[in-house]
Design a protein around this motif. Sequence first.
Motif, PDB file in Angstrom:
ATOM      1  N   ARG A 112      13.825  10.006   9.135  1.00 32.72           N
ATOM      2  CA  ARG A 112      12.574  10.057   8.364  1.00 32.72           C
ATOM      3  C   ARG A 112      12.490   8.852   7.418  1.00 32.72           C
ATOM      4  NH1 ARG A 112      10.459  11.956   3.349  1.00 32.72           N
ATOM      5  NH2 ARG A 112      12.557  12.428   2.578  1.00 32.72           N
ATOM      6  N   HIS A 113      13.566   8.583   6.703  1.00 35.48           N
ATOM      7  CA  HIS A 113      13.567   7.441   5.788  1.00 35.48           C
ATOM      8  C   HIS A 113      13.362   6.122   6.543  1.00 35.48           C
ATOM      9  CE1 HIS A 113      15.028  10.211   2.723  1.00 35.48           C
ATOM     10  NE2 HIS A 113      14.877   9.254   1.830  1.00 35.48           N
ATOM     11  N   LEU A 114      14.079   5.967   7.633  1.00 39.02           N
ATOM     12  CA  LEU A 114      13.956   4.730   8.416  1.00 39.02           C
ATOM     13  C   LEU A 114      12.534   4.553   8.950  1.00 39.02           C
ATOM     14  CD1 LEU A 114      17.345   4.935  10.332  1.00 39.02           C
ATOM     15  CD2 LEU A 114      16.686   3.094   8.759  1.00 39.02           C
ATOM     16  N   ALA A 115      11.944   5.624   9.431  1.00 43.53           N
ATOM     17  CA  ALA A 115      10.591   5.544   9.994  1.00 43.53           C
ATOM     18  C   ALA A 115       9.567   5.215   8.912  1.00 43.53           C
ATOM     19  CB  ALA A 115      10.230   6.849  10.689  1.00 43.53           C
ATOM     20  N   ILE A 116       9.680   5.841   7.746  1.00 41.53           N
ATOM     21  CA  ILE A 116       8.745   5.548   6.657  1.00 41.53           C
ATOM     22  C   ILE A 116       8.883   4.094   6.210  1.00 41.53           C
ATOM     23  CG2 ILE A 116       8.267   6.005   4.205  1.00 41.53           C
ATOM     24  CD1 ILE A 116       8.777   8.984   4.790  1.00 41.53           C
ATOM     25  N   VAL A 162       5.920  15.047  10.010  1.00 43.15           N
ATOM     26  CA  VAL A 162       5.647  14.584   8.651  1.00 43.15           C
ATOM     27  C   VAL A 162       4.144  14.411   8.494  1.00 43.15           C
ATOM     28  CG1 VAL A 162       6.011  12.722   6.977  1.00 43.15           C
ATOM     29  CG2 VAL A 162       7.887  13.429   8.473  1.00 43.15           C
ATOM     30  N   ALA A 163       3.569  15.099   7.536  1.00 43.13           N
ATOM     31  CA  ALA A 163       2.126  15.041   7.322  1.00 43.13           C
ATOM     32  C   ALA A 163       1.710  13.638   6.872  1.00 43.13           C
ATOM     33  CB  ALA A 163       1.726  16.063   6.259  1.00 43.13           C
ATOM     34  N   PRO A 164       0.468  13.235   7.140  1.00 44.44           N
ATOM     35  CA  PRO A 164       0.009  11.894   6.742  1.00 44.44           C
ATOM     36  C   PRO A 164       0.260  11.573   5.277  1.00 44.44           C
ATOM     37  CG  PRO A 164      -1.601  12.902   8.194  1.00 44.44           C
ATOM     38  CD  PRO A 164      -0.564  13.960   7.908  1.00 44.44           C
ATOM     39  N   LEU A 166       7.141   9.615  13.178  1.00 42.63           N
ATOM     40  CA  LEU A 166       6.885  10.551  12.081  1.00 42.63           C
ATOM     41  C   LEU A 166       6.103  11.769  12.578  1.00 42.63           C
ATOM     42  CD1 LEU A 166       6.157   7.919   9.315  1.00 42.63           C
ATOM     43  CD2 LEU A 166       8.074   9.541   9.335  1.00 42.63           C
ATOM     44  N   ASP A 167       5.262  11.572  13.596  1.00 36.94           N
ATOM     45  CA  ASP A 167       4.600  12.716  14.234  1.00 36.94           C
ATOM     46  C   ASP A 167       5.653  13.670  14.814  1.00 36.94           C
ATOM     47  OD1 ASP A 167       2.091  11.684  13.692  1.00 36.94           O
ATOM     48  OD2 ASP A 167       1.767  10.891  15.714  1.00 36.94           O
ATOM     49  N   GLN A 168       6.672  13.102  15.436  1.00 33.51           N
ATOM     50  CA  GLN A 168       7.711  13.934  16.065  1.00 33.51           C
ATOM     51  C   GLN A 168       8.577  14.652  15.033  1.00 33.51           C
ATOM     52  OE1 GLN A 168       9.839  12.118  19.342  1.00 33.51           O
ATOM     53  NE2 GLN A 168       8.086  10.844  19.888  1.00 33.51           N
ATOM     54  N   ARG A 225       0.841  -1.210   0.000  1.00 33.07           N
ATOM     55  CA  ARG A 225       0.000   0.000   0.000  1.00 33.07           C
ATOM     56  C   ARG A 225       0.869   1.251   0.000  1.00 33.07           C
ATOM     57  NH1 ARG A 225      -2.782  -2.668   4.478  1.00 33.07           N
ATOM     58  NH2 ARG A 225      -4.521  -3.907   3.644  1.00 33.07           N
ATOM     59  N   LEU A 226       1.905   1.249   0.840  1.00 31.61           N
ATOM     60  CA  LEU A 226       2.809   2.404   0.892  1.00 31.61           C
ATOM     61  C   LEU A 226       3.563   2.586  -0.422  1.00 31.61           C
ATOM     62  CD1 LEU A 226       4.187   1.907   4.500  1.00 31.61           C
ATOM     63  CD2 LEU A 226       2.785   3.830   3.726  1.00 31.61           C
TER      64      LEU A 226
END
Length: 524
Positions: free
Chosen positions: A456-460, A479-481, A474-476, A39-40
């Motif tokens: 950011r890359h790792l979290a995504i 990063v927008a939904p 990602l909230d911290q 999905r991502l």
Amino acid sequence: MVGPQPYYITTPIYYVNDAPHIGHAYTTLACDVLARFMRLDGRRVKFLTGTDEHGQKVEKSAQAAGMDPQAFTDKVSLNFRDLAKTLNFSNDDFIRTTEERHVRACQALWTRLKEAGEIYLGSYAGWYAVRDEAFYDESELRDGPGGKKIAPSGAEVEWVEEPSYFFRLSAWQERLLAFYEQNPGFIGPASRRNEVISFVRSGLRDLSVSRTTFRWGIPVPNDPDHIMYVWLDALTNYITAVGYPDTENKDYSTFWPADLHMVGKDILRFHAIFWPAFLMAAGLQPPKRVFAHGWWTNEGQKISKSVGNVIDPVVLADEYGLDQIRYFLLREVPFGNDGDFSRTAAINRINSDLANDFGNLAQRVLSMIHKNCEAAVPRPNALKAADEALLTAARELFDRLRADFGEQAFHRGLEAAWQVVGDANRYVDEQAPWTLRKTDPARMNTVLYTLAETIRHLAILTQPVMPESCARLLDQLAVAPEGRTFASLGPDGALAPGTALPKPEPIFPRYIKPEDDDSQKTGR
């Protein structure tokens, strides 16, 4: 205009004669991670799970519980539906084989096979294991206690003689071997593929596909004295869920053939031999891939109810944390191999990989930004070679994960992600932003920005494995939904300097044994 590429993934449907355990959770988790990943990646996903509710074993279990079979299956099926919610699985559909849509699909498939001359009426005399819902040849059995015959699975078999319809499986031996050769990726991993090919080469016998000695099942069309063999019933669920027998409907034309059937190694034969033969005999396409994963032991012991060491996945999640257990199960063992659940190993992964490595990286970087950059994304200056190297490693991780997850090599993908985590931690130590704060604030900003982008890359990318934890991270990073899909990776989706960031909170706490926690509270 071509729409998103479809991706259809299924778990086996789980037998309702028992409570959900770690094996069920493991299979569904692997499918959930792939469904989320796809999905991502912009694909249109259908993720199916459900329950297998017919057969002699269920009928006996219902009788033992003093319940009507339908009431029994209603109750136990709900346990599996609740498990999916509790463990945060993202299935799009939940199928039950007692549903009318499934009865209709099974009877339509039977009729098609019968009309094609692939099913004929005869009589069956042979060895049958109720526990496995499988027929065995005499050569496969061994002697057990009390003169009983035992199947390769360890199940007792009984001699059965009754009228039966048969599927002409023997006629499909060469066609199946040709299919495997033409589709080398159909069965994974490679060791399981070799097992299946060897079994088929040894010769196939026609398969009994109906029973008359019990009633809990789907009636054979035009011959209600017979009910369908439970595996013909169960396997059909995969096409029921996309609308079969209406092969012109949008779901069927979009999602069939399935991209992946995920199964345990004990049911590979049904999925890799019987199922493609049934489908091709009916003029339907077989699935693209069947992957068989291994089994878990518990602290080195085979899991069994009699030993009392069955692992409840809900209890695990409550004790260690849901995302932590999701990570451990997919990281600890090469997917496809057998694995051992060990409390020590789980705690080590949680405290080392998650708390010390990834969690500490995120916490100290975001804390430094909050303290030294006015709680906003820092503005970078010209990048140096070390900065470029770390960002390149983070940006190249996507292609690696896409390849590894596409082969169900979850452990390899996670190893690659943690190589970048390690690179980032070493980069922090080498660049020492706490020192740069005093000597070169502009350089500090660049270093912290490089680290924030890496995180950011790792979290995504690790969202499919740890969705709740990565969402908080990602909230911290503010990063927008809409910026959390794989399309946002790379420079185009980079953090905007000056973006206000919330006060950071730890994402992956260390696991502290309850007795250790108590001793700390009491000061001992």
